[in-house]
Design an enzyme around this catalytic site. Structure first.
Site, PDB file in Angstrom:
ATOM      1  N   LYS A   1     128.306 119.355  27.016  1.00  0.00           N
ATOM      2  CA  LYS A   1     127.923 118.976  25.259  1.00  0.00           C
ATOM      3  C   LYS A   1     129.062 119.376  24.308  1.00  0.00           C
ATOM      4  CE  LYS A   1     122.896 119.821  25.918  1.00  0.00           C
ATOM      5  NZ  LYS A   1     122.516 118.556  25.470  1.00  0.00           N
TER       6      LYS A   1
ATOM      7  N   ASP B   1     115.585 128.176  36.613  1.00  0.00           N
ATOM      8  CA  ASP B   1     115.841 126.836  36.181  1.00  0.00           C
ATOM      9  C   ASP B   1     116.801 126.741  34.985  1.00  0.00           C
ATOM     10  OD1 ASP B   1     115.293 124.008  36.005  1.00  0.00           O
ATOM     11  OD2 ASP B   1     114.099 124.325  34.219  1.00  0.00           O
TER      12      ASP B   1
ATOM     13  N   HIS C   1     122.621 127.419  32.924  1.00  0.00           N
ATOM     14  CA  HIS C   1     122.879 127.011  31.517  1.00  0.00           C
ATOM     15  C   HIS C   1     123.195 128.471  30.592  1.00  0.00           C
ATOM     16  CE1 HIS C   1     121.458 123.226  32.572  1.00  0.00           C
ATOM     17  NE2 HIS C   1     120.223 123.290  32.338  1.00  0.00           N
TER      18      HIS C   1
ATOM     19  N   GLU D   1     112.281 125.104  24.570  1.00  0.00           N
ATOM     20  CA  GLU D   1     111.644 123.495  24.698  1.00  0.00           C
ATOM     21  C   GLU D   1     110.171 123.466  24.098  1.00  0.00           C
ATOM     22  OE1 GLU D   1     113.591 121.475  28.165  1.00  0.00           O
ATOM     23  OE2 GLU D   1     112.883 123.413  28.808  1.00  0.00           O
TER      24      GLU D   1
ATOM     25  N   HIS E   1     125.050 120.232  32.964  1.00  0.00           N
ATOM     26  CA  HIS E   1     125.110 119.301  32.028  1.00  0.00           C
ATOM     27  C   HIS E   1     125.293 119.962  30.642  1.00  0.00           C
ATOM     28  CE1 HIS E   1     120.969 119.741  31.672  1.00  0.00           C
ATOM     29  NE2 HIS E   1     120.991 119.364  30.381  1.00  0.00           N
TER      30      HIS E   1
ATOM     31  N   ARG F   1     116.565 104.349  50.145  1.00  0.00           N
ATOM     32  CA  ARG F   1     115.650 103.771  51.135  1.00  0.00           C
ATOM     33  C   ARG F   1     115.101 102.221  50.936  1.00  0.00           C
ATOM     34  NH1 ARG F   1     112.154 109.381  51.999  1.00  0.00           N
ATOM     35  NH2 ARG F   1     112.186 109.353  49.744  1.00  0.00           N
TER      36      ARG F   1
ATOM     37  N   LYS G   1     109.235 126.949  28.056  1.00  0.00           N
ATOM     38  CA  LYS G   1     108.562 125.671  27.769  1.00  0.00           C
ATOM     39  C   LYS G   1     107.153 125.813  26.584  1.00  0.00           C
ATOM     40  CE  LYS G   1     110.814 123.715  31.350  1.00  0.00           C
ATOM     41  NZ  LYS G   1     111.851 122.615  31.055  1.00  0.00           N
TER      42      LYS G   1
HETATM   43  P1  NAP Z   1     113.746 112.524  42.173  1.00  0.00           P
HETATM   44  O1  NAP Z   1     113.405 111.657  40.853  1.00  0.00           O
HETATM   45  O2  NAP Z   1     112.875 113.240  42.983  1.00  0.00           O
HETATM   46  O3  NAP Z   1     114.730 111.608  43.143  1.00  0.00           O
HETATM   47  C1  NAP Z   1     115.066 111.782  44.190  1.00  0.00           C
HETATM   48  C2  NAP Z   1     115.888 110.680  44.965  1.00  0.00           C
HETATM   49  O4  NAP Z   1     116.253 110.984  46.325  1.00  0.00           O
HETATM   50  C3  NAP Z   1     115.462 109.319  45.080  1.00  0.00           C
HETATM   51  O5  NAP Z   1     116.178 108.400  44.659  1.00  0.00           O
HETATM   52  C4  NAP Z   1     114.765 109.412  46.433  1.00  0.00           C
HETATM   53  O6  NAP Z   1     114.544 107.985  46.951  1.00  0.00           O
HETATM   54  C5  NAP Z   1     115.795 110.161  47.184  1.00  0.00           C
HETATM   55  N1  NAP Z   1     115.379 110.737  48.379  1.00  0.00           N
HETATM   56  C6  NAP Z   1     114.830 111.488  48.555  1.00  0.00           C
HETATM   57  N2  NAP Z   1     114.484 111.578  50.103  1.00  0.00           N
HETATM   58  C7  NAP Z   1     115.232 110.921  50.404  1.00  0.00           C
HETATM   59  C8  NAP Z   1     115.594 110.394  51.749  1.00  0.00           C
HETATM   60  N3  NAP Z   1     115.040 111.147  52.738  1.00  0.00           N
HETATM   61  N4  NAP Z   1     116.458 109.582  52.246  1.00  0.00           N
HETATM   62  C9  NAP Z   1     117.178 108.783  51.082  1.00  0.00           C
HETATM   63  N5  NAP Z   1     116.778 108.846  49.785  1.00  0.00           N
HETATM   64  C10 NAP Z   1     115.766 110.088  49.575  1.00  0.00           C
HETATM   65  O7  NAP Z   1     114.679 113.333  41.908  1.00  0.00           O
HETATM   66  P2  NAP Z   1     115.683 113.587  40.394  1.00  0.00           P
HETATM   67  O8  NAP Z   1     114.902 114.190  39.244  1.00  0.00           O
HETATM   68  O9  NAP Z   1     116.478 112.471  40.116  1.00  0.00           O
HETATM   69  O10 NAP Z   1     116.543 114.647  40.627  1.00  0.00           O
HETATM   70  C11 NAP Z   1     117.822 114.626  41.590  1.00  0.00           C
HETATM   71  C12 NAP Z   1     118.649 115.822  41.555  1.00  0.00           C
HETATM   72  O11 NAP Z   1     119.070 116.287  40.288  1.00  0.00           O
HETATM   73  C13 NAP Z   1     117.872 116.966  41.942  1.00  0.00           C
HETATM   74  O12 NAP Z   1     118.563 117.957  42.805  1.00  0.00           O
HETATM   75  C14 NAP Z   1     117.336 117.753  40.820  1.00  0.00           C
HETATM   76  O13 NAP Z   1     116.999 119.076  40.825  1.00  0.00           O
HETATM   77  C15 NAP Z   1     118.706 117.323  39.749  1.00  0.00           C
HETATM   78  N6  NAP Z   1     118.147 117.403  38.448  1.00  0.00           N
HETATM   79  C16 NAP Z   1     117.568 116.527  37.760  1.00  0.00           C
HETATM   80  C17 NAP Z   1     117.192 116.573  36.698  1.00  0.00           C
HETATM   81  C18 NAP Z   1     116.450 115.470  35.979  1.00  0.00           C
HETATM   82  O14 NAP Z   1     116.414 115.507  34.640  1.00  0.00           O
HETATM   83  N7  NAP Z   1     115.772 114.811  36.715  1.00  0.00           N
HETATM   84  C19 NAP Z   1     117.987 117.564  35.781  1.00  0.00           C
HETATM   85  C20 NAP Z   1     118.712 118.430  36.324  1.00  0.00           C
HETATM   86  C21 NAP Z   1     118.868 118.446  37.640  1.00  0.00           C
HETATM   87  P3  NAP Z   1     113.109 107.329  47.009  1.00  0.00           P
HETATM   88  O15 NAP Z   1     113.305 106.694  45.506  1.00  0.00           O
HETATM   89  O16 NAP Z   1     113.242 106.371  47.836  1.00  0.00           O
HETATM   90  O17 NAP Z   1     112.052 108.373  46.965  1.00  0.00           O
END
Ligand code: NAP
Length: 519
Positions: free
Chosen positions: A215, A268, A273, A249, A211, A74, A371
């Protein structure tokens, strides 16, 4: 030497030079012409894991020369602003050394497209950018779309990709989609999600990231089981008493309320996993080391897996309260920022599963995750039955436990065997000892990060380490009855941070005359 000669002109047609064999999995595998679009590139996952992994792959020479990385988000970012953002993520998170020339080559192929997920014009602009890159950088129409976004947006992004023609591969090129967990909340929602994704991309073009499967030790489960002779004769109900699969964890959930509250530990971690680890430990030998054969065996074992009843006695769940995590006093879940002070979300979950097969009948598989537990550790322990007869008296073996093979997934990857040994001296006493194989000591090569392996595999169309839609739906089928039971029966038990979970988890095993490992 004669073999070498056959490579240089002999008529020995049967001999294949291993250095030229395209199926030789020892050779570095370099992705062909391609590019990647990351949706949600400004998010936590992309910044911490995906962007550093892409740099590490480039640094290891595993990406094609014209590799192109497009961020979609965005923000109104120029190419230079996007490059700066990626550079920061790489400098913070990359595993390999920073090299200016590698970075510059990678940065040349970076672009940013601004837009929301429901913005037709922005997706049309993205499609035009891909075509331009195909012409300018030789990406050949081969694109992977990484959906690093909350699952609520999968549908919007997939339909936009379809509408703008980006889902369709023309003339021998490919289009793939990489999606992140959570794959639904239960079997019904997982099925709906699969239907949405599969309505746009055929199953063979969908790469679901768990992920853990990237590993090194997880892949070593297959080497340990199927490349050796000593383990297989013991790997069954005749010798194994039970199996414990633990992902513990020590961190809490501060800052993750949005994602975690209402989801909980079982959804989760256990659904993806831990059930995947169970499948790899329990499956039969695949007839070939190929994605289809591997998935066939995992699906077979998952079909035979179900919870042990009554669930009141074979499951446990808990929520951490304030307590000492090492030398630090930490908050309970309900005091963590963003959490409902009355949250009933479980931060600890344990269950007992059984597998109806000749190999595993009667062997309980205990899965637990939590956790704010005593230590960060992920391991699979096969705990063996006691020897049928003990020539040593009870006192001589009072410090002898059950033999065990423990596969350590993290933090320090390796395999441990526990068995009894005589205590040195003129007396006779048998006590447990550990024989420990550690990856970092045995090999000089450093293990790649899981995301490096998985991103490369997706670009190479190597799907062995990605759960299929059927695997995902079967995992929910196993877990759903437990989640339904919990929904209907009371609240999670409490446990203090820094401990190993609620008392009910200990009772769950003690009832069967067993105890959890305290790794
Ligand atoms: P996050 O930090 O909340 O990031 C979400 C992303 O989506 C941001 O780049 C956000 O952009 C974008 N977004 C949300 N709504 C949008 C919209 N309407 N239009 C355009 N962009 C939009 O999430 P995350 O932690 O990176 O996780 C991403 C995915 O991976 C999720 O499905 C999560 O469950 C999964 N996941 C994450 C982790 C982890 O360690 N973080 C681990 C396993 C799985 P803005 O910056 O503009 O808000």
């Amino acid at each position: 030497m004669s073999e070498l000669h056959s490579d240089t002109g002999s008529s020995d047609a049967a001999w294949v030079n291993p250095l030229r064999d395209p199926h030789d999995k020892r050779l570095p595998r370099i992705a062909g012409p391609s590019g990647m679009v990351i949706f949600g590139v400004t998010g936590d996952l992309a910044r911490r894991k995906l962007l550093p992994a892409i740099y590490d792959l480039a640094n290891r020479g595993l990406l094609p020369a014209g590799f192109t990385l497009i961020g979609y988000g965005r923000r109104e970012w120029s190419k230079a602003e996007f490059e700066n953002y990626v550079l920061e993520a790489v400098q913070l998170g990359a595993r390999t050394k920073f090299r200016e020339n590698v970075w510059e080559r990678l940065a040349e192929g970076m672009h940013f497209v601004t837009g929301n997920f429901d913005d037709d014009a922005a997706f049309d602009n993205l499609a035009a950018t891909l075509s331009e890159m195909d012409r300018e950088r030789g990406t050949g129409g081969n694109w992977a779309y990484y959906l690093s976004v909350p699952p609520d947006y999968f549908s919007d992004v997939c339909h936009q990709l379809e509408r703008s023609g980006m889902a369709e591969a023309a003339g021998g090129s490919w289009r793939r989609v990489i999606i992140e967990k959570p794959f639904g909340n239960d079997q019904k929602s997982a099925r709906r999600l699969n239907e949405i994704v599969n309505s746009v991309f055929p199953e063979e073009a969908v790469f679901r990231i768990d992920h853990y499967l990237g590993k090194e030790t997880v892949q070593n489960i297959m080497a340990l089981r199927f490349a050796n002779q000593i383990f297989d004769p013991l790997w069954n109900a005749h010798y194994v008493d039970h199996v414990q699969i633990t992902m513990a964890e020590d961190i809490g959930l501060g800052g993750r309320a949005g994602y975690y509250d209402g989801i909980g530990a079982a959804r989760d971690v256990i659904q993806n996993h831990l059930i995947q680890l169970l499948a790899l430990v329990a499956m039969e030998e695949p007839i070939a080391f190929s994605p289809t054969e591997l998935q066939t065996e995992k699906i077979k074992v998952l079909r035979a897996t179900r919870p042990v009843y009554p669930l009141s006695k074979t499951t446990a769940r808990g929520q951490y309260t304030a307590g000492w995590q090492g030398s630090t006093f930490v908050k309970g879940l309900r005091e963590e920022e963003g959490f409902d002070p009355k949250s009933t979300t479980e931060t600890f979950a344990a269950c007992t599963l059984e597998i109806s097969s000749r190999r595993w009948a009667g062997v309980p598989f205990y899965l637990r995750t939590g956790k704010r537990l005593g230590r960060r550790v992920t391991e699979i322990a096969l705990v063996f039955k006691e020897a049928p007869h003990q020539p040593f008296g009870e006192r001589m073996t009072s410090a002898l436990g059950n033999n065990a093979v423990v596969i350590r997934v993290q933090p320090d990857e390796g395999v441990l065997m526990r068995f009894g040994s005589k205590v040195p001296g003129s007396t006779m006493e048998v006590r447990d000892v550990n024989m420990d194989f550690s990856y970092s000591e045995a090999f000089t090569e450093e293990s790649p990060e899981a995301y490096e392996r998985l991103i490369l595999d997706a670009l190479l169309d190597e799907s062995s380490l990605f759960p299929t839609n059927e695997e995902v739906e079967l995992s929910w089928e196993i877990l759903d009855p437990i989640l339904d039971y919990w929904e209907e029966h009371g609240l999670p038990d409490e446990y203090a941070a820094g401990t190993w979970g609620p008392d009910s988890a200990d009772q769950m095993l003690n009832r069967a005359g067993r105890t959890w490992r305290r790794p």
